[in-house]
Design an enzyme around this catalytic site. Structure first.
Site, PDB file in Angstrom:
ATOM      1  N   HIS A 147       1.683   4.560  15.697  1.00  0.00           N
ATOM      2  CA  HIS A 147       1.490   3.157  15.324  1.00  0.00           C
ATOM      3  C   HIS A 147       1.373   2.273  16.565  1.00  0.00           C
ATOM      4  O   HIS A 147       0.524   1.401  16.636  1.00  0.00           O
ATOM      5  CB  HIS A 147       2.662   2.665  14.447  1.00  0.00           C
ATOM      6  N   GLY A 186       0.844  -1.193   0.000  1.00  0.00           N
ATOM      7  CA  GLY A 186       0.000   0.000   0.000  1.00  0.00           C
ATOM      8  C   GLY A 186       0.870   1.230   0.000  1.00  0.00           C
ATOM      9  O   GLY A 186       2.082   1.156   0.247  1.00  0.00           O
TER      10      GLY A 186
END
Lengths: 176, 176, 176
Positions: free
Chosen positions: A48, A7
């Site tokens: 994250h 991605g």
């Protein structure tokens, strides 16, 4: 089952990968390849981390990915593994400016991946669909990550491209 | 029905979106977010306009997209709406260098979109699949548009990625 | 049958195209549009050549693609044709800085393609999915290749996007 997730920047590939591996096993080993270069990277890493369950076991390893994967397979054989991400690992190898090490680490990683016994998901960046910068390092990176993504895709049972958080299946075979 | 159309430069995303909205309603409100910065932009805008039917109602609004959408819904409730494009609107907000305004406009827009009563199609650029430039504003833009595209994709009933004029369906759910 | 193959840098688009054309015909004419600008390009070309069967007939033609295609159709009517690649050919035309020639060659090529009697596969780069560079030539290139890819996609029976060596079908119609 070996799964490659590709991605672009902020495509949602990490969240997709984290949801997928959490469905495979209860115990998860998270291999983080990022090195903290600057404040913006530190902030991104912290963001994250905040998404991940606290009981996940995080290993930070910027270079020797093959060895780390082998160690996890022998010491935590009930776990699922997520590698986040292969493109940063490759960047670390390129920035070390040691061609012999780059080749060796890459080939060892692909050899370990080929017969990896645990469910594993590899996150990697797709960066080849824009105009290539003229900067030589960026072009080299584009070439290296393109070839690495192709080789990982050949080995993996499943390959998914994530765009705007939505998955497209590029490859789906019966895995173990 | 809410539809997000993603695509790269000269991908044919605008023409796809214009054909789609024309199939939903007879009366169309075209919300143009572009600001004329220079001659090349003026030329590009003129080219885009030449493709559109004369009876479409064009509203130029570079910043207050949420308010404009609300106004259209209350004043022209029989219309279909096209927003062209979300990435330029975000660029306008980033160039205004007012973080509070950026956050407020973005959140208001997403809140209005969530319950929007008219058929609407949102055109946005997918820019995350190339090597990121080192320029800080470009990186910020890449991050912001990636996250915005993900959030719009979550809200929309349908998401389409257009490449070389050809649509790939990323999401298709039963909409109203 | 006319087939357009799109992909990014090191996406595996060339290998995909070469496998496909080899399945259509025994005799293959390989039209190479690249010009050797520098050492890195020479190396890349040599690598590409090493993948191709020795009996393929290679024609190097950086500019007059329409004429070359017509000549192949009349002189080698049993062949399949691969054009590698359309994006380099467009770069050659842009670098020649002759707008009249660019327009003429492009329109002639598309006209020849429309009724081309041999199986042909066109390889082209998809470069529109990253952040556009500020460099004017790069932007012009991005615009021109985007439009060319759209126009080729309209004419072709089949369009494939290759990512990490894996094909996604964007268009598939019954060809001759």
């Amino acid at each position: 089952m070996k799964h490659l997730v590709l991605g672009g920047v902020r495509s949602g590939k990490s969240q997709f990968a984290e949801r997928w591996i959490a469905e495979q096993r209860k115990q998860i080993v998270y291999i983080a390849t990022s090195q903290v270069w600057d404040g913006s990277m530190a902030e991104r890493i912290a963001k994250h981390q905040s998404y991940r369950p606290d009981h996940w076991h995080t290993i930070e390893e910027p270079i020797t990915l093959a060895d780390t994967l082998k160690k996890v397979a022998s010491e935590q054989p009930e776990s699922g593994v997520i590698v986040e991400c292969c493109s940063l690992w490759l960047t670390n190898l390129l920035c070390a400016e040691n061609e012999a090490q780059l080749t060796q680490e890459r080939e060892q990683f692909l050899a370990v991946l080929e017969n990896y016994p645990l469910p594993v998901i590899l996150v990697s960046a797709e960066v080849g669909l824009g105009i290539m910068p003229i900067n030589a390092l960026a072009r080299r990176y584009g070439d290296e990550i393109g070839v690495l993504n192709q080789r990982m895709a050949q080995i993996c049972d499943q390959v998914t491209l994530v765009t705007a958080g939505l998955p497209m299946t590029l490859k789906a075979t019966q895995g173990k």
